[in-house]
Each structure stands twice: as C-alpha cells, then as structure tokens.
Design a protein around this motif. Structure first.
Motif, PDB file in Angstrom:
ATOM      1  N   ASP A   1      31.235  -4.264  11.145  1.00  0.00           N
ATOM      2  CA  ASP A   1      29.985  -3.619  10.741  1.00  0.00           C
ATOM      3  C   ASP A   1      29.427  -2.691  11.805  1.00  0.00           C
ATOM      4  OD1 ASP A   1      29.134  -5.647  12.496  1.00  0.00           O
ATOM      5  OD2 ASP A   1      27.231  -5.891  11.451  1.00  0.00           O
ATOM      6  N   ALA A   2      29.974  -2.795  13.029  1.00  0.00           N
ATOM      7  CA  ALA A   2      29.522  -1.916  14.107  1.00  0.00           C
ATOM      8  C   ALA A   2      30.460  -0.725  14.317  1.00  0.00           C
ATOM      9  CB  ALA A   2      29.405  -2.707  15.411  1.00  0.00           C
ATOM     10  N   LEU A   3      31.537  -0.627  13.513  1.00  0.00           N
ATOM     11  CA  LEU A   3      32.372   0.567  13.575  1.00  0.00           C
ATOM     12  C   LEU A   3      31.605   1.724  12.936  1.00  0.00           C
ATOM     13  CD1 LEU A   3      35.914  -0.746  12.526  1.00  0.00           C
ATOM     14  CD2 LEU A   3      35.037  -0.348  14.833  1.00  0.00           C
ATOM     15  N   PRO A   4      31.587   2.891  13.559  1.00  0.00           N
ATOM     16  CA  PRO A   4      30.829   4.026  13.008  1.00  0.00           C
ATOM     17  C   PRO A   4      31.235   4.365  11.579  1.00  0.00           C
ATOM     18  CG  PRO A   4      31.468   4.470  15.260  1.00  0.00           C
ATOM     19  CD  PRO A   4      32.180   3.209  14.873  1.00  0.00           C
ATOM     20  N   ALA A   5      30.251   4.736  10.780  1.00  0.00           N
ATOM     21  CA  ALA A   5      30.486   5.061   9.369  1.00  0.00           C
ATOM     22  C   ALA A   5      29.865   6.414   9.038  1.00  0.00           C
ATOM     23  CB  ALA A   5      29.883   3.991   8.464  1.00  0.00           C
ATOM     24  N   HIS A   6      30.482   7.120   8.114  1.00  0.00           N
ATOM     25  CA  HIS A   6      29.924   8.359   7.588  1.00  0.00           C
ATOM     26  C   HIS A   6      28.981   8.030   6.422  1.00  0.00           C
ATOM     27  CE1 HIS A   6      33.261  10.084   9.846  1.00  0.00           C
ATOM     28  NE2 HIS A   6      32.734  11.285   9.668  1.00  0.00           N
TER      29      HIS A   6
ATOM     30  N   PHE B   1      26.876  11.365  10.887  1.00  0.00           N
ATOM     31  CA  PHE B   1      26.189  10.129  11.242  1.00  0.00           C
ATOM     32  C   PHE B   1      27.130   9.203  12.000  1.00  0.00           C
ATOM     33  CE2 PHE B   1      24.976   5.721  10.620  1.00  0.00           C
ATOM     34  CZ  PHE B   1      23.711   5.751  11.182  1.00  0.00           C
ATOM     35  N   ALA B   2      28.414   9.237  11.672  1.00  0.00           N
ATOM     36  CA  ALA B   2      29.377   8.405  12.387  1.00  0.00           C
ATOM     37  C   ALA B   2      29.362   8.731  13.879  1.00  0.00           C
ATOM     38  CB  ALA B   2      30.776   8.599  11.814  1.00  0.00           C
ATOM     39  N   ARG B   3      29.289  10.017  14.211  1.00  0.00           N
ATOM     40  CA  ARG B   3      29.239  10.401  15.615  1.00  0.00           C
ATOM     41  C   ARG B   3      27.918   9.967  16.250  1.00  0.00           C
ATOM     42  NH1 ARG B   3      31.549  10.403  20.240  1.00  0.00           N
ATOM     43  NH2 ARG B   3      30.811  12.021  21.680  1.00  0.00           N
ATOM     44  N   TYR B   4      26.820  10.140  15.522  1.00  0.00           N
ATOM     45  CA  TYR B   4      25.523   9.695  16.032  1.00  0.00           C
ATOM     46  C   TYR B   4      25.543   8.191  16.296  1.00  0.00           C
ATOM     47  CZ  TYR B   4      20.623   8.337  16.138  1.00  0.00           C
ATOM     48  OH  TYR B   4      19.414   7.787  16.507  1.00  0.00           O
ATOM     49  N   MET B   5      26.094   7.426  15.361  1.00  0.00           N
ATOM     50  CA  MET B   5      26.158   5.972  15.496  1.00  0.00           C
ATOM     51  C   MET B   5      26.995   5.585  16.711  1.00  0.00           C
ATOM     52  SD  MET B   5      27.320   3.307  12.516  1.00  0.00           S
ATOM     53  CE  MET B   5      27.476   1.523  12.803  1.00  0.00           C
ATOM     54  N   ALA B   6      28.124   6.276  16.909  1.00  0.00           N
ATOM     55  CA  ALA B   6      28.972   5.991  18.066  1.00  0.00           C
ATOM     56  C   ALA B   6      28.227   6.259  19.370  1.00  0.00           C
ATOM     57  CB  ALA B   6      30.239   6.832  17.987  1.00  0.00           C
ATOM     58  N   LEU B   7      27.497   7.376  19.434  1.00  0.00           N
ATOM     59  CA  LEU B   7      26.742   7.697  20.642  1.00  0.00           C
ATOM     60  C   LEU B   7      25.614   6.693  20.870  1.00  0.00           C
ATOM     61  CD1 LEU B   7      26.538  11.576  20.193  1.00  0.00           C
ATOM     62  CD2 LEU B   7      27.796  10.364  21.994  1.00  0.00           C
ATOM     63  N   ALA B   8      24.899   6.338  19.814  1.00  0.00           N
ATOM     64  CA  ALA B   8      23.766   5.426  19.943  1.00  0.00           C
ATOM     65  C   ALA B   8      24.194   4.027  20.373  1.00  0.00           C
ATOM     66  CB  ALA B   8      23.008   5.352  18.614  1.00  0.00           C
ATOM     67  N   LEU B   9      25.374   3.622  19.977  1.00  0.00           N
ATOM     68  CA  LEU B   9      25.817   2.266  20.286  1.00  0.00           C
ATOM     69  C   LEU B   9      26.678   2.166  21.541  1.00  0.00           C
ATOM     70  CD1 LEU B   9      26.750   0.859  16.742  1.00  0.00           C
ATOM     71  CD2 LEU B   9      24.599   0.613  17.988  1.00  0.00           C
ATOM     72  N   TYR B  10      27.489   3.198  21.818  1.00  0.00           N
ATOM     73  CA  TYR B  10      28.548   3.014  22.807  1.00  0.00           C
ATOM     74  C   TYR B  10      28.557   4.003  23.980  1.00  0.00           C
ATOM     75  CZ  TYR B  10      30.267   0.133  18.983  1.00  0.00           C
ATOM     76  OH  TYR B  10      30.369  -0.807  17.991  1.00  0.00           O
ATOM     77  N   THR B  11      27.594   4.907  24.083  1.00  0.00           N
ATOM     78  CA  THR B  11      27.559   5.797  25.237  1.00  0.00           C
ATOM     79  C   THR B  11      27.457   4.966  26.523  1.00  0.00           C
ATOM     80  OG1 THR B  11      26.503   7.601  24.009  1.00  0.00           O
ATOM     81  CG2 THR B  11      26.263   7.622  26.406  1.00  0.00           C
TER      82      THR B  11
ATOM     83  N   SER C   1      25.294   6.244   0.104  1.00  0.00           N
ATOM     84  CA  SER C   1      25.976   5.088   0.678  1.00  0.00           C
ATOM     85  C   SER C   1      26.793   5.527   1.884  1.00  0.00           C
ATOM     86  CB  SER C   1      26.849   4.401  -0.376  1.00  0.00           C
ATOM     87  OG  SER C   1      27.249   3.113   0.085  1.00  0.00           O
ATOM     88  N   GLU C   2      27.802   4.716   2.238  1.00  0.00           N
ATOM     89  CA  GLU C   2      28.564   4.969   3.450  1.00  0.00           C
ATOM     90  C   GLU C   2      30.066   4.772   3.189  1.00  0.00           C
ATOM     91  OE1 GLU C   2      24.851   2.778   3.640  1.00  0.00           O
ATOM     92  OE2 GLU C   2      26.842   1.863   3.437  1.00  0.00           O
ATOM     93  N   ILE C   3      30.851   5.423   4.009  1.00  0.00           N
ATOM     94  CA  ILE C   3      32.306   5.258   4.012  1.00  0.00           C
ATOM     95  C   ILE C   3      32.740   5.174   5.478  1.00  0.00           C
ATOM     96  CG2 ILE C   3      34.532   6.331   3.516  1.00  0.00           C
ATOM     97  CD1 ILE C   3      33.257   7.676   1.100  1.00  0.00           C
ATOM     98  N   ARG C   4      33.536   4.171   5.800  1.00  0.00           N
ATOM     99  CA  ARG C   4      33.956   3.967   7.191  1.00  0.00           C
ATOM    100  C   ARG C   4      35.358   4.546   7.376  1.00  0.00           C
ATOM    101  NH1 ARG C   4      31.978  -0.667   7.557  1.00  0.00           N
ATOM    102  NH2 ARG C   4      30.307  -0.454   9.068  1.00  0.00           N
ATOM    103  N   LEU C   5      35.425   5.807   7.789  1.00  0.00           N
ATOM    104  CA  LEU C   5      36.711   6.489   7.935  1.00  0.00           C
ATOM    105  C   LEU C   5      37.499   5.999   9.150  1.00  0.00           C
ATOM    106  CD1 LEU C   5      35.687  10.187   7.151  1.00  0.00           C
ATOM    107  CD2 LEU C   5      36.719   8.523   5.593  1.00  0.00           C
TER     108      LEU C   5
ATOM    109  N   ARG D   1      25.116  18.409   4.343  1.00  0.00           N
ATOM    110  CA  ARG D   1      26.031  19.548   4.350  1.00  0.00           C
ATOM    111  C   ARG D   1      27.251  19.164   3.517  1.00  0.00           C
ATOM    112  NH1 ARG D   1      28.200  19.080  10.640  1.00  0.00           N
ATOM    113  NH2 ARG D   1      29.535  17.232  10.336  1.00  0.00           N
ATOM    114  N   ALA D   2      28.074  20.131   3.215  1.00  0.00           N
ATOM    115  CA  ALA D   2      29.288  19.851   2.455  1.00  0.00           C
ATOM    116  C   ALA D   2      30.139  18.837   3.217  1.00  0.00           C
ATOM    117  CB  ALA D   2      30.074  21.142   2.232  1.00  0.00           C
ATOM    118  N   ALA D   3      30.675  17.872   2.499  1.00  0.00           N
ATOM    119  CA  ALA D   3      31.449  16.815   3.135  1.00  0.00           C
ATOM    120  C   ALA D   3      32.719  17.372   3.765  1.00  0.00           C
ATOM    121  CB  ALA D   3      31.804  15.743   2.113  1.00  0.00           C
ATOM    122  N   GLU D   4      33.058  16.875   4.949  1.00  0.00           N
ATOM    123  CA  GLU D   4      34.293  17.269   5.602  1.00  0.00           C
ATOM    124  C   GLU D   4      35.478  16.789   4.769  1.00  0.00           C
ATOM    125  OE1 GLU D   4      35.521  14.185   8.860  1.00  0.00           O
ATOM    126  OE2 GLU D   4      33.422  14.737   9.231  1.00  0.00           O
TER     127      GLU D   4
END
Length: 385
Positions: free
Chosen positions: A171-176, A34-44, A227-231, A202-205
């Motif tokens: 709050d706009a930094l991508p989160a897992h 989801f972090a990657r999806y969020m980055a693409l949706a916001l910043y492409t 919930s979420e974790i912002r790595l 899927r199994a967590a990275e």
C-alpha cells in the motif's frame, strides 16, 4: 477536519521537502504524476516520511500496525514458515520487507527461539537508514546472541531460499491517480499552487492509458469516477519472483479483489493519509509529515506475481488467516492479567470486520505448485479476485 499543528522543526523539514518537490514540478514543465509526488513525499532521503528521523509507528507516531498491537500477531505468522521449512528444508531463511519499528522481527525471532527453530538468517529489506538504526537497536537488545544472523539489504538477495513477509508494504508503493472526463481516462497530477500543491488533470501517459483500457473492459468506469492504478507493482513483484529460488511470499495489506476495489460506489478511490492518528484524504498537505497509502488491488497482485512465475497459494482475510493459526488459542496461554486484557483488545482490532479483520487481506505465493502455505484453510477468498 482540523489536524494538529506540526512542531516548528517538523514544519521546517516539510517546507524543505516541499521546495524540492516544487523544483521537480518546475523542471517537469508544471506537473508531476501523483506516483512521483507520493515517492518524493515518502522516500526522499532525510526528508521523506519514511526516511526522516521521526516517530512513524505506534502510539507516539501516526498509526499502529498489526505487529505493534500484540506479539501474538508474529506468533501466528511463524506457522507458515515452519510448515514451509518442514516441507522444504532448504527454505531456511526469512526475509521481511519494510520492517518498520522492528517489532515484528523481534517478536517472530523470540517466538522461534522458544521452540529452537531460528532461521539461518533473518533478512530485512529496508531503504531507510533511520529505520535500519532503530531496528538494529531493538533487535540487538532483544537477541544479542542471534544479532549477527540478521542482515539488512536494499533488495532481496539473489537465489533466496525461504519465506518473504511484506506487511503493509504494497500500500506504500507509489500509485498513479486517474479520473474519467468525457469518457476518457485523465491522469490526476500534482502542480504547484501559491506555495502549496493542487491537483491538475492531463491526458494519461501511455502506460497508464494501456492499463486503464484493460481495467475498463472489466469495470466499465462512469463519468467522474476517480481511483488509482499501481504501475510500479509489476516490476517490484517480478523482481521478488526472480530472486526466490525455493519458498514463497506472504503479502498482508489493506485491499480488495478487483470487483470490490473498483466498485461503482467507490467513486473517489482508496487514497488515505494518516497524521498523528487522524485519517484524512488530502495527500497534498504536510509533505514528509504524513503517511500516504493506497489500498491494494489484490487481483492485480495475483496477476503480476503469477505472470512472473509464482503460484498463488491462497487469498483470505486477516481474521481468517490469524484464526487458522490459532490466534485465540495462543492468547489463552497468557496468565498475566494485564497481558490478557491487552491481547483481548488486540484480537478485536485484528479480527473484527469493523476494524482490521476484513479490510486487511493476506495473499500467499510459492515457487512450486506442490508447495503450500498454511493459513488459508478456514476461508478461501480466491473467488473474490
């Protein structure tokens, strides 16, 4: 909830971004974090929410930030920098991450000009070319004689001396996203589904699993908790800490201390979307057309920033921070009836617990424990971390 229909041009842009995300999902083997999806949706570039040429902020956009409610917000926020510069004259620059419409920069600089206290430079860290253009137009018109002192950068410059402001940036930094299934941490990812997107677990990275294990010792998550974790946050904060030579940083954002963030009753996390002033919880629709945000775990911010060498100067609510900087007293100097009414309504929004006053927090850091930041005198909330 029924959301307004996008205009055809907006729909076409969203579809183009969706195609790009689908292609990345296929290349990744069927799902992306989801972090990657969020980055693409916001910043492409040219397509993402913060990168495209469309209104984001204000009444014509999707949400209103604190600076757009009233110039009094920026008037209060000049006080920590003035006090910091008085204590350490070398800290003579201001940097703002994610300047949005440019209103905060404009109002802050205009307030500083009235007291002959303009900074040596005002630096804006802004990745969006579209927003840079809008900010430049606004600031050139408002401060033509100072405009050549305003600089735009992709990153905070090395050896920065001054105060960093970041309002609604964390709050706009991508989160897992994660959930608990059969007692295990599972990552909530994004997959393609009939032309749209769906959640897939899927199994967590390893990095997510490691951070979850640390959190679980404190929070004891129950079955189906999500919930979420912002790595990405630790690297972002460590970069800022490494570049501030003298001064500090102020982070203003929606969020909580860890115990409240991962409260047992908060079983669905904090993920929130905004589209034309409608708040909802589905980030998988309208990519590029809606804001996606995740509240801030301020305990993690404190841990990451102090681990990087900064000193925690304070943590409090937005209401307490603004009132400590004489928000109501500044409003009392207004004479125009319309301005008085607008300010009164804005103060309610900024300070009432049912609005932004309690949910939005302020956290400050300095490069030296001997330095302090004003605004934390009325209410010390560090015990909530």
């Amino acid at each position: 909830m029924t959301l307004p229909l996008p205009k055809p041009t907006d729909r076409a842009r969203s579809d183009a971004l969706a195609d790009r995300i689908h292609a990345e999902i296929a290349h990744a083997g069927g799902a992306i974090s989801f972090a990657r999806y969020m980055a693409l949706a916001l910043y492409t570039p040219a397509l993402g929410y913060y990168a495209a040429d469309h209104a984001v902020f204000g009444r014509s956009g999707d949400f209103i930030t604190a600076p757009e409610l009233t110039p009094l917000f920026a008037r209060c926020l000049i006080e920590p920098w003035l006090a910091l510069r008085a204590a350490q004259p070398a800290a003579n620059t201001i940097a703002e991450f994610g300047a949005g419409s440019g209103v905060f920069a404009r109002d802050m600089l205009l307030a500083l000009r009235t007291i002959a206290a303009l900074p040596e430079h005002y630096i804006i860290i802004e990745p969006s070319a579209t927003l840079r253009q809008r900010q430049a137009v606004l600031l050139r018109a408002a401060l033509p004689d100072y405009f050549d002192k305003i600089r735009w950068h992709d990153h905070l410059p090395d050896c920065f001396c001054g105060l960093v402001y970041a309002n609604e940036v964390l709050d706009a930094l991508p989160a897992h996203c994660f959930t608990i299934q059969h007692g295990q941490c599972m990552e909530r990812c994004v997959a393609s589904h009939h032309g749209g997107f769906r959640w897939q677990t899927r199994a967590a990275e390893p990095a997510l699993q490691q951070q979850f294990a640390l959190l679980n010792k404190e929070c004891q998550f129950t079955e189906n908790y999500a919930s979420e974790i912002r790595l990405t946050q630790r690297h972002w904060l460590s970069d800022i800490a490494a570049k501030i030579k003298i001064g500090g940083a102020l982070f203003i954002d929606y969020g909580y201390g860890r115990r409240e963030y991962y409260h047992p009753a908060r079983t669905h996390g904090t993920l929130t979307c905004f589209y034309r002033h409608h708040a909802h919880a589905d980030p998988l629709i309208l990519p590029g057309l809606q804001d996606i945000s995740v509240h801030v775990d301020f305990t993690a911010v404190a841990e990451d920033a102090t681990a990087a060498g900064l000193h925690l100067a304070g943590f409090t609510s937005q209401a307490a921070f603004l009132l400590a900087h004489h928000l109501t007293e500044h409003a009392a100097h207004l004479t125009d009836a319309r301005a008085v009414h607008t300010a009164a309504e804005a103060i309610k929004t900024l300070t009432l617990p049912t609005a932004m006053g309690e949910t939005v927090k302020v956290m400050g850091f300095t490069t030296d424990a001997a330095l302090s930041l004003t605004g934390f005198e009325l209410q010390d909330r560090r015990h909530d971390l």
